[in-house]
Design a protein around this motif. Structure first.
Motif, PDB file in Angstrom:
ATOM      1  N   GLU A  74       4.033  -1.279   9.848  1.00  0.00           N
ATOM      2  CA  GLU A  74       4.568  -0.721   8.571  1.00  0.00           C
ATOM      3  C   GLU A  74       3.540   0.382   7.984  1.00  0.00           C
ATOM      4  O   GLU A  74       3.558   1.106   7.454  1.00  0.00           O
ATOM      5  N   SER A  93      -3.442  -2.232   9.741  1.00  0.00           N
ATOM      6  CA  SER A  93      -3.053  -3.703  10.044  1.00  0.00           C
ATOM      7  C   SER A  93      -1.933  -4.059  10.653  1.00  0.00           C
ATOM      8  O   SER A  93      -1.751  -5.094  11.097  1.00  0.00           O
ATOM      9  N   ILE A 114      -3.226 -10.654   7.230  1.00  0.00           N
ATOM     10  CA  ILE A 114      -1.645 -10.350   6.916  1.00  0.00           C
ATOM     11  C   ILE A 114      -1.150 -10.083   8.099  1.00  0.00           C
ATOM     12  O   ILE A 114      -1.897  -9.813   9.170  1.00  0.00           O
ATOM     13  N   GLU A 115       0.274 -10.144   8.322  1.00  0.00           N
ATOM     14  CA  GLU A 115       0.930  -9.841   9.471  1.00  0.00           C
ATOM     15  C   GLU A 115       2.051  -8.939   9.286  1.00  0.00           C
ATOM     16  O   GLU A 115       2.622  -8.480   8.078  1.00  0.00           O
ATOM     17  N   GLY A 116       2.308  -8.023  10.261  1.00  0.00           N
ATOM     18  CA  GLY A 116       3.640  -7.381  10.021  1.00  0.00           C
ATOM     19  C   GLY A 116       4.858  -7.825  10.030  1.00  0.00           C
ATOM     20  O   GLY A 116       4.771  -9.171  10.501  1.00  0.00           O
ATOM     21  N   ILE A 117       5.805  -7.394   9.447  1.00  0.00           N
ATOM     22  CA  ILE A 117       7.342  -8.097   9.321  1.00  0.00           C
ATOM     23  C   ILE A 117       8.042  -7.276  10.436  1.00  0.00           C
ATOM     24  O   ILE A 117       9.098  -8.066  10.998  1.00  0.00           O
ATOM     25  N   ARG A 118       7.780  -6.131  10.770  1.00  0.00           N
ATOM     26  CA  ARG A 118       8.717  -5.415  11.602  1.00  0.00           C
ATOM     27  C   ARG A 118       8.023  -5.457  13.022  1.00  0.00           C
ATOM     28  O   ARG A 118       6.937  -5.585  13.082  1.00  0.00           O
ATOM     29  N   GLU A 140       4.463   0.575  -1.082  1.00  0.00           N
ATOM     30  CA  GLU A 140       5.570   0.052  -0.062  1.00  0.00           C
ATOM     31  C   GLU A 140       4.979  -1.368   0.569  1.00  0.00           C
ATOM     32  O   GLU A 140       3.961  -1.217   0.521  1.00  0.00           O
ATOM     33  N   VAL A 141       5.820  -2.053   1.098  1.00  0.00           N
ATOM     34  CA  VAL A 141       5.408  -3.145   1.781  1.00  0.00           C
ATOM     35  C   VAL A 141       5.034  -2.841   3.170  1.00  0.00           C
ATOM     36  O   VAL A 141       5.574  -2.171   4.033  1.00  0.00           O
ATOM     37  N   ILE A 142       3.608  -3.090   3.437  1.00  0.00           N
ATOM     38  CA  ILE A 142       3.067  -2.937   4.854  1.00  0.00           C
ATOM     39  C   ILE A 142       2.796  -4.383   5.556  1.00  0.00           C
ATOM     40  O   ILE A 142       2.429  -4.279   6.818  1.00  0.00           O
ATOM     41  N   GLY A 143       3.536  -5.491   4.863  1.00  0.00           N
ATOM     42  CA  GLY A 143       3.363  -6.629   5.667  1.00  0.00           C
ATOM     43  C   GLY A 143       3.272  -7.874   4.869  1.00  0.00           C
ATOM     44  O   GLY A 143       3.466  -7.628   3.599  1.00  0.00           O
ATOM     45  N   VAL A 163      -8.838  -7.282   3.645  1.00  0.00           N
ATOM     46  CA  VAL A 163      -7.232  -7.636   4.136  1.00  0.00           C
ATOM     47  C   VAL A 163      -7.135  -6.671   5.272  1.00  0.00           C
ATOM     48  O   VAL A 163      -7.470  -5.606   5.343  1.00  0.00           O
ATOM     49  N   HIS A 164      -6.965  -7.602   6.494  1.00  0.00           N
ATOM     50  CA  HIS A 164      -6.709  -6.804   7.661  1.00  0.00           C
ATOM     51  C   HIS A 164      -5.836  -7.941   8.567  1.00  0.00           C
ATOM     52  O   HIS A 164      -5.144  -8.893   8.123  1.00  0.00           O
ATOM     53  N   LYS A 211       0.975  -1.249   0.105  1.00  0.00           N
ATOM     54  CA  LYS A 211       0.015  -0.030  -0.052  1.00  0.00           C
ATOM     55  C   LYS A 211       1.050   1.235  -0.026  1.00  0.00           C
ATOM     56  O   LYS A 211       2.006   1.098   0.344  1.00  0.00           O
ATOM     57  N   TYR A 212       0.534   2.230  -0.665  1.00  0.00           N
ATOM     58  CA  TYR A 212       1.500   3.456  -0.614  1.00  0.00           C
ATOM     59  C   TYR A 212       2.594   3.195  -1.552  1.00  0.00           C
ATOM     60  O   TYR A 212       3.564   3.807  -1.417  1.00  0.00           O
TER      61      TYR A 212
END
Lengths: 97, 386
Positions: free
Chosen positions: B245, B242, A81-85, A61-64, A76-77, A58-59
Motif C-alpha cells: 500500500e 514497508s 506494521i503489516e500490509g492489509i492487501r 492514506e492507509v499504508i497498513g 516504523v517498518h 502516510k500520504y
C-alpha cells in the motif's frame, strides 16, 4: 518530512540516531520528537503513538496496520506494521479455517 | 506549434529512433539472431524464452508482444527468424507488422539449412536493410505525436516523495501539449486504486480499473503467500518501504493529474492523446516491454535504489530522487531531482527538467541506458509451458 496532517509517520531525510531530536514540519506546526531508536534515511518515524491493530497513515492514506503497540519516536517498518492487501497467506489460512 | 525531430513512417507514425529489429519467433532462434546482431552494428535482437509449447491467451500474448515491438514506430525495419516448427506463426507475425508499411523479411532456420546458413542469410538481409534505413532523415513533427510510458522500479522512500511527483509534473506537461502518457503496474496500485479510480473519465473505465486490480489480487491469493518480500521487494524494504500500500501510494503520482481516459490490456495499442492505464505486472522489464509493444516512444523510469534497465526499441530515461545513489551510480542515471528533498529545488522546476530531457531524447539525445547498450526485453506470461 510529513506529507499529510493525518499521517502517523514521518520520513527521515538523513540517517538519525537514537536520542536525537527530530524536527518535523507538519502543516503549520513544527514538532520536536525524540528518537527512541536509530532510523535510517528514507525510513519512517512514528509521530504519534499507534495502538496494535490500528491503521497507519502516510500520504494521508492507509499504508497498513500496526502489529504491536508503537510509541512516538520509534522506527516504523516491517517489524511492527503489516500490509492489509495482497495477503495470499491469510487467504490460505481462511480457506483452512 | 512545438516540434521534435523524428522519422516519419509510411503509415504516418513518427519514430524517434530508427532501429533494425531482429525478432526470433521462438527461443530456438535466439542464437542465430544474436550472431547476426554481432555482425551488423546497431541492429537490435529481442531474444526471449517463449514461442513454443504455449496455447490460448498465453500464446496470443507472446504473439502480440512480438508484433507490437515490430510495429513500434521507433523500428524502421524488421527481420523475423523462425525455427520452422513453433507455435508462434512467423508468416502471420510478418503480415501483422507489414500493416505499418515498414519493410519486413522472414525466413526459417529449418528451410535455410541450419544455423550457419541462417546467420549468413540474416546478415546479408540485415546489411541491405540497414543501408536503406541509414538513408532516412529526421524531419520536424508535432510534439503532440509523442507517447511516453511512466514507470518506477527499484523504488525507495525517495520515489514517492520526489522522483514520482516530479515525473507527474512532466507527464502533465506532455498531456497539455496534446501528447499521450501511459502508466502500468497493476500490482503497484494495490491500496491506491481508489485514488486513481476517482480520476477515471467514465464509469466503465473505473469499473475496469477495479476489475484488473481484483484479478491480480486473486492471483496472489491463489499463490497463498504474502506479497511483501516479492513486492515490496527486499530492496524496496531496505529503502524504507514497508507494505505494498505504501509503495502504491508513492507510485501513482508519476502519471500526473489528468483524467484516465481508458484502461487497456497488456501490449495493446495505446490510443492517441491523454492518459491511459495499461494492465501489467510491476516487473520492470515485462512492464516496459508491454508499453513498447503498445507503441510508446520513450519510457521515463524513476528509481531510488538504482537500476540500469533500458529497453530494446525505446529509450529509457532514468530519474532519481536519491542523491547518494545518483552519485554512486551516475553512469546509469539521466536526471537527478533529489534537491526537492533538500528543499533547494521546487517540484515544478524538477518536473520541467524531466520535461526538457524528454524533448531532448526525442530529438536524438542518447540515454545512459542506450549508451551502455541496455536493451532488456521480456514477455509477460499467463499460462503454463506444455
Amino acid at each position: 518530512m510529513v506529507v499529510d496532517e493525518r499521517d502517523h509517520v514521518a520520513t527521515a531525510l538523513r540517517d538519525l540516531a537514537k536520542g536525537e531530536t527530530a524536527r518535523i514540519r507538519r502543516g503549520e506546526d513544527l514538532l520536536s520528537i525524540e528518537l527512541l531508536e536509530d532510523v535510517a534515511f528514507g525510513h519512517k518515524i512514528a509521530v504519534k503513538d499507534i495502538m496494535n491493530g490500528k491503521d497507519v497513515r502516510k500520504y494521508g492514506e492507509v499504508i497498513g496496520r500496526a502489529t504491536i503497540d508503537i510509541k512516538q519516536g520509534q522506527h516504523v517498518h516491517v517489524h511492527n506494521i503489516e500490509g492489509i492487501r495482497g495477503r495470499g497467506d491469510q487467504a490460505v489460512k481462511e480457506a483452512h479455517a | 506549434m512545438r516540434t521534435i525531430q523524428a522519422y516519419v513512417r509510411p503509415n504516418g507514425d513518427i519514430g524517434i529512433r530508427n532501429h533494425l529489429l531482429i525478432i526470433p519467433t521462438v527461443i530456438c532462434s535466439n542464437q542465430v539472431c544474436s550472431r547476426i546482431v554481432q555482425m551488423v552494428p546497431d541492429a537490435v535482437a529481442i531474444t526471449h524464452q517463449h514461442g513454443c509449447s504455449q496455447i490460448g491467451a498465453d500464446k496470443d500474448r507472446t504473439f502480440e508482444v512480438l508484433a507490437g515491438t515490430g510495429k513500434n514506430p521507433n523500428v524502421g525495419g524488421v527481420i523475423i527468424i523462425s525455427l520452422g516448427c513453433e507455435v508462434v506463426d512467423p508468416i502471420a507475425l510478418a503480415e501483422e507488422i507489414r500493416k505499418t508499411g515498414k519493410p519486413v523479411e522472414v525466413f526459417d532456420i529449418q528451410s535455410v539449412g541450419g544455423s550457419v546458413k541462417a546467420i549468413q542469410h540474416g546478415v546479408e538481409l540485415a546489411r541491405k536493410m540497414k543501408a536503406e534505413l541509414d538513408k532516412q532523415q529526421r524531419v520536424p513533427v508535432p510534439l503532440s505525436k509523442l507517447k511516453v510510458g511512466v514507470k518506477c522500479g527499484g523504488s525507495d522512500a525517495t520515489s514517492g516523495l520526489a522522483s514520482n511527483p516530479a515525473l507527474g509534473v512532466a507527464a502533465d506537461a506532455l498531456i497539455e501539449s496534446g501528447g499521450t502518457i501511459v502508466i502500468g503496474e497493476t500490482t503497484e496500485i494495490i491500496g491506491a486504486e481508489h485514488v486513481l479510480a476517482e480520476r477515471c473519465a467514465t464509469e466503465e473505465t473505473r469499473a475496469k480499473l477495479y476489475h484488473i486490480v481484483d484479478r491480480f489480487e486473486k492471483e496472489v491469493d491463489r499463490m497463498g503467500a504474502d506479497m511483501r518480500g516479492g513486492n515490496p521487494s527486499p530492496g524496496n524494504i531496505a529503502g524504507g518501504l514497508s507494505t505494498i500500500e505504501e509503495k502504491s501510494l508513492g507510485c501513482i503520482s508519476k502519471c500526473g493529474t489528468a483524467l484516465i481516459k481508458g484502461v487497456i490490456e497488456y501490449a495493446e495499442d495505446i490510443p492517441e492523446t491523454g492518459l491511459y492505464f495499461m494492465d501489467s505486472p510491476g516487473n520492470d522489464i515485462e512492464c516496459v516491454s508491454g508499453m513498447a509493444a503498445g507503441g510508446v516512444h520513450i519510457v521515463c523510469f524513476t528509481t531510488g535504489r538504482g537500476t540500469p534497465t533500458g529497453a530494446a526499441v525505446v529509450p529509457v530515461i532514468k530519474i532519481t530522487g536519491n542523491k547518494k545513489m545518483f552519485m554512486h551510480m551516475e553512469d546509469n542515471m539521466d536526471v537527478d531531482v533529489s534537491d526537492i528533498l533538500s528543499g533547494t529545488m521546487s517540484l515544478q522546476s524538477s518536473g520541467d527538467r524531466i520535461w526538457q530531457e524528454i524533448q531532448e531524447v526525442a530529438d536524438g539525445k542518447l540515454t545512459k541506458a542506450e549508451i551502455l547498450g541496455h536493451q532488456e526485453f521480456s514477455i509477460n506470461r499467463i499460462g503454463p509451458s506444455l
